[in-house]
Design a protein around this motif. Structure first.
Motif, PDB file in Angstrom:
ATOM      1  N   THR A 164      37.726  43.274  39.108  1.00  0.00           N
ATOM      2  CA  THR A 164      36.977  43.548  40.334  1.00  0.00           C
ATOM      3  C   THR A 164      37.848  44.134  41.428  1.00  0.00           C
ATOM      4  O   THR A 164      37.469  45.107  42.102  1.00  0.00           O
ATOM      5  CB  THR A 164      36.311  42.255  40.848  1.00  0.00           C
ATOM      6  OG1 THR A 164      35.471  41.717  39.818  1.00  0.00           O
ATOM      7  CG2 THR A 164      35.489  42.528  42.101  1.00  0.00           C
ATOM      8  N   HIS A 165      39.052  43.585  41.630  1.00  0.00           N
ATOM      9  CA  HIS A 165      39.891  43.960  42.766  1.00  0.00           C
ATOM     10  C   HIS A 165      41.064  44.864  42.394  1.00  0.00           C
ATOM     11  O   HIS A 165      41.771  45.349  43.288  1.00  0.00           O
ATOM     12  CB  HIS A 165      40.424  42.697  43.459  1.00  0.00           C
ATOM     13  CG  HIS A 165      39.354  41.823  44.005  1.00  0.00           C
ATOM     14  ND1 HIS A 165      38.725  40.844  43.258  1.00  0.00           N
ATOM     15  CD2 HIS A 165      38.783  41.767  45.242  1.00  0.00           C
ATOM     16  CE1 HIS A 165      37.833  40.209  44.000  1.00  0.00           C
ATOM     17  NE2 HIS A 165      37.836  40.757  45.206  1.00  0.00           N
TER      18      HIS A 165
ATOM     19  N   THR B 171      46.071  37.031  40.972  1.00  0.00           N
ATOM     20  CA  THR B 171      44.833  36.731  40.247  1.00  0.00           C
ATOM     21  C   THR B 171      43.917  35.788  41.015  1.00  0.00           C
ATOM     22  O   THR B 171      42.866  35.400  40.510  1.00  0.00           O
ATOM     23  CB  THR B 171      45.147  36.083  38.891  1.00  0.00           C
ATOM     24  OG1 THR B 171      45.801  34.818  39.109  1.00  0.00           O
ATOM     25  CG2 THR B 171      46.048  36.969  38.054  1.00  0.00           C
ATOM     26  N   ASP B 172      44.295  35.405  42.230  1.00  0.00           N
ATOM     27  CA  ASP B 172      43.528  34.487  43.071  1.00  0.00           C
ATOM     28  C   ASP B 172      43.507  33.057  42.528  1.00  0.00           C
ATOM     29  O   ASP B 172      42.701  32.235  42.940  1.00  0.00           O
ATOM     30  CB  ASP B 172      42.091  34.979  43.250  1.00  0.00           C
ATOM     31  CG  ASP B 172      41.404  34.329  44.463  1.00  0.00           C
ATOM     32  OD1 ASP B 172      42.082  34.135  45.486  1.00  0.00           O
ATOM     33  OD2 ASP B 172      40.189  34.020  44.381  1.00  0.00           O
ATOM     34  N   GLN B 173      44.380  32.745  41.610  1.00  0.00           N
ATOM     35  CA  GLN B 173      44.458  31.372  41.099  1.00  0.00           C
ATOM     36  C   GLN B 173      45.900  30.894  41.029  1.00  0.00           C
ATOM     37  O   GLN B 173      46.217  29.951  40.326  1.00  0.00           O
ATOM     38  CB  GLN B 173      43.823  31.294  39.700  1.00  0.00           C
ATOM     39  CG  GLN B 173      44.520  32.162  38.665  1.00  0.00           C
ATOM     40  CD  GLN B 173      44.097  31.808  37.255  1.00  0.00           C
ATOM     41  OE1 GLN B 173      43.822  30.657  36.935  1.00  0.00           O
ATOM     42  NE2 GLN B 173      44.043  32.810  36.386  1.00  0.00           N
TER      43      GLN B 173
ATOM     44  N   GLN C  59      38.469  38.529  35.393  1.00  0.00           N
ATOM     45  CA  GLN C  59      37.349  38.935  36.247  1.00  0.00           C
ATOM     46  C   GLN C  59      37.841  39.381  37.625  1.00  0.00           C
ATOM     47  O   GLN C  59      37.367  40.377  38.172  1.00  0.00           O
ATOM     48  CB  GLN C  59      36.356  37.780  36.384  1.00  0.00           C
ATOM     49  CG  GLN C  59      35.117  38.133  37.209  1.00  0.00           C
ATOM     50  CD  GLN C  59      34.137  36.984  37.294  1.00  0.00           C
ATOM     51  OE1 GLN C  59      34.368  35.910  36.756  1.00  0.00           O
ATOM     52  NE2 GLN C  59      33.026  37.206  37.974  1.00  0.00           N
ATOM     53  N   TYR C  60      38.812  38.656  38.180  1.00  0.00           N
ATOM     54  CA  TYR C  60      39.319  39.000  39.509  1.00  0.00           C
ATOM     55  C   TYR C  60      40.024  40.357  39.470  1.00  0.00           C
ATOM     56  O   TYR C  60      39.804  41.205  40.354  1.00  0.00           O
ATOM     57  CB  TYR C  60      40.287  37.923  40.001  1.00  0.00           C
ATOM     58  CG  TYR C  60      40.820  38.201  41.389  1.00  0.00           C
ATOM     59  CD1 TYR C  60      40.119  37.790  42.513  1.00  0.00           C
ATOM     60  CD2 TYR C  60      42.018  38.894  41.566  1.00  0.00           C
ATOM     61  CE1 TYR C  60      40.599  38.058  43.798  1.00  0.00           C
ATOM     62  CE2 TYR C  60      42.503  39.172  42.839  1.00  0.00           C
ATOM     63  CZ  TYR C  60      41.786  38.743  43.946  1.00  0.00           C
ATOM     64  OH  TYR C  60      42.250  39.024  45.208  1.00  0.00           O
TER      65      TYR C  60
ATOM     66  N   ALA D  50      38.786  33.803  34.498  1.00  0.00           N
ATOM     67  CA  ALA D  50      38.737  34.000  35.950  1.00  0.00           C
ATOM     68  C   ALA D  50      39.752  35.043  36.395  1.00  0.00           C
ATOM     69  O   ALA D  50      39.472  35.867  37.275  1.00  0.00           O
ATOM     70  CB  ALA D  50      38.985  32.672  36.664  1.00  0.00           C
ATOM     71  N   ALA D  51      40.943  35.029  35.780  1.00  0.00           N
ATOM     72  CA  ALA D  51      41.980  35.991  36.139  1.00  0.00           C
ATOM     73  C   ALA D  51      41.548  37.414  35.789  1.00  0.00           C
ATOM     74  O   ALA D  51      41.713  38.349  36.583  1.00  0.00           O
ATOM     75  CB  ALA D  51      43.285  35.644  35.433  1.00  0.00           C
TER      76      ALA D  51
END
Length: 388
Positions: A346-347, A246-248, A342-343, A339-340
Motif C-alpha cells: 500500500t505505502h 512495515t508499521d510493526q 499489505q503495508y 500485515a507487513a
C-alpha cells in the motif's frame, strides 16, 4: 521315533512347516525339552547321563537335534524380520527422494530458508545444501556469513530438519558472542543525536585506524532506495543491508529502538523465476537416462541505482515467504508477514536504516552527515579493505 515325526522334524528344520502343523510340533518339542530338563536334574550334573542305561545316548542326540532345529527356525525368523526392515527403509529412501524432488521441493525450501534469513537478519546470508534421508525426512545444513570490510566471514553453523515438509526447530551454533547479540539495531527516524547522546560515536573514534567495522545506521527520515543509494555512492564504504518500514517495528520502551527489523540485502535475492536461461544441453547416457546442463544469468543491476528493481525483488521475496508460512514462522516467529506485505504493497518501500561496512575512520566521517541520526557498532576486524 516314527518316520512321520522324523519327517516333521526335517521339515521344521528347513522352515517348511506352516500354520497349525508347525504350532503342534513346537508344543511337542517344548514337552521334550521339559522332559530333558527334568531328567538332567534327576540324574545330577556329576554323572554322564549317556551312561545311565543302555540305549540312552540316541535320546539325548535327538534332543540336541531338536534344539538346533528350533534355534535355526528362530534365527530364520529373525533374519526375515531384519530383511523386511531393511526393505522398508530402502523403499522409504526412494519415496522420500521422490517427495522432495518432485516439483523441485527441496530447492524451493532452500530458497525460502535463505530468503527468510536475508530479510530478517541484517547483514547475514547463508550458503548450504539439503539432503533427503529416509521416512520423509530432510536435513538442511548451511554456513552463516557476514560481510565485514571487504571480506565475507563465516560466523555460525545452521541446521534445520524437515518431516513431510514441516520444519523442526532451528539449530544455530555461533562462533563468537558478538554474532548472536540481541541488542537493538536501529531506531525509527528522529532528529540527529549528538555525540554525547550517542556514545557509539565515541567508541568508533577509539577504534584503531587499521581496522574495518560494521555499523547499523539509523536515518533522520524515511528514504526511497534510489535516494539513499545516491547518498552512499561517493563514500569509501559498502552498504550491505537496508531496513524497510512495515508499521510493526517492535519498540523498546520509549526509546523507539527496533529489535527485529525487516529489510533486504544490497545484492538482491534472485529466485528461479528471475533467472534467464542462457544455455541448455542434454546428453543421453542410457535408454532412460540423460544429463541435462543448464546455464542461467541474473538480471543486470546498476551498483548504486535500480532502486525499483531492488524494491520489487524485496516484495517478490516477501510473497515467496507468504507461500511457505511454516518455514517463515519457524525462522522469524515475531514477523507478522501478511500485515507487513499489505503495508508495503500500500505505502511502498521506505527505508529508515542501513548496515554499512568499511574502514573504521571512513565510517566515523558519517558523524557529520545530516541524514545520519545515530549508529550502533557491530563487529570489528583487522584491516582487509580494498579501496574503491
Amino acid at each position: 521315533m516314527s518316520e512321520e515325526f522324523k519327517r516333521q522334524l526335517q521339515d521344521y528344520a528347513e522352515g517348511k512347516l506352516k500354520g497349525s502343523e508347525k504350532e503342534q510340533l513346537e508344543k511337542e518339542l517344548n514337552k521334550m525339552e521339559a522332559y530333558q530338563t527334568y531328567l538332567n536334574e534327576f540324574i545330577g550334573n556329576d554323572e554322564d547321563p549317556r551312561q545311565l542305561r543302555e540305549g540312552s545316548a540316541p535320546i539325548f542326540a535327538e534332543a540336541s537335534l531338536l534344539r538346533r532345529s528350533k534355534w535355526k527356525a528362530r534365527l530364520q525368523t529373525a533374519l526375515t524380520a531384519i530383511g523386511i526392515v531393511i526393505l522398508i527403509s530402502l523403499v522409504s529412501v526412494v519415496l522420500t527422494g521422490l517427495y522432495y524432488g518432485l516439483g523441485n521441493r527441496a530447492a524451493i525450501y532452500q530458497d525460502v530458508i535463505s530468503s527468510a534469513i536475508a530479510l530478517t537478519r541484517p547483514n547475514l546470508s547463508i550458503s548450504g545444501s539439503s539432503n533427503s534421508n529416509a521416512f520423509f525426512t530432510m536435513d538442511y545444513k548451511g554456513t552463516l556469513r557476514k560481510k565485514i570490510g571487504s571480506t565475507e566471514s563465516s560466523i555460525g553453523d545452521f541446521h534445520l530438519s524437515f518431516l513431510l515438509g514441516w520444519p523442526g526447530v532451528e539449530q544455530t551454533t555461533w562462533r563468537n558472542e558478538t554474532s548472536s547479540s540481541s541488542a537493538y539495531l536501529f531506531q525509527i527516524p528522529k532528529a540527529k543525536q549528538t555525540s554525547t547522546q550517542n556514545s557509539e560515536w565515541i567508541k568508533l573514534d577509539k577504534l584503531p585506524e587499521g581496522s574495518v567495522s560494521e555499523i547499523f545506521v539509523s536515518l533522520d527520515r524515511m528514504y526511497a532506495t534510489n535516494e539513499l543509494l545516491k547518498l552512499l555512492e561517493s563514500k569509501n564504504m559498502d552498504p550491505v543491508w537496508f531496513a524497510a518500514y512495515t508499521d510493526q517495528e517492535m519498540k523498546h520502551g520509549n526509546d523507539e529502538s527496533v529489535m527485529s527489523p525487516v529489510g533486504f540485502p544490497f545484492f538482491p535475492i534472485w529466485h528461479a523465476d528471475d533467472m534467464k536461461v542462457t544455455s541448455h544441453t542434454e546428453q543421453k547416457t542410457g535408454w532412460f537416462s540423460k544429463i541435462v546442463t543448464t546455464g542461467s544469468s541474473s538480471p543486470g543491476l546498476e551498483t548504486y541505482g535500480d532502486g525499483e528493481v531492488r524494491e520489487q525483488n524485496f516484495l517478490d521475496t516477501l510473497h515467496l515467504l507468504q507461500k511457505h508460512p511454516s518455514i517463515s514462522k519457524q525462522l522469524a516467529p515475531w514477523l507478522q508477514l501478511d500485515a507487513a506485505v499489505q503495508y508495503i504493497d500500500t505505502h511502498g518501500v521506505k527505508l529508515y536504516g542501513v548496515v554499512l561496512t568499511g574502514p573504521t575512520k571512513e565510517l566515523l566521517k558519517l558523524k557529520e552527515e545530516s541524514w545520519v541520526s545515530s549508529i550502533r557498532i557491530g563487529e570489528v576486524r583487522f584491516w582487509n579493505w580494498i579501496d574503491r
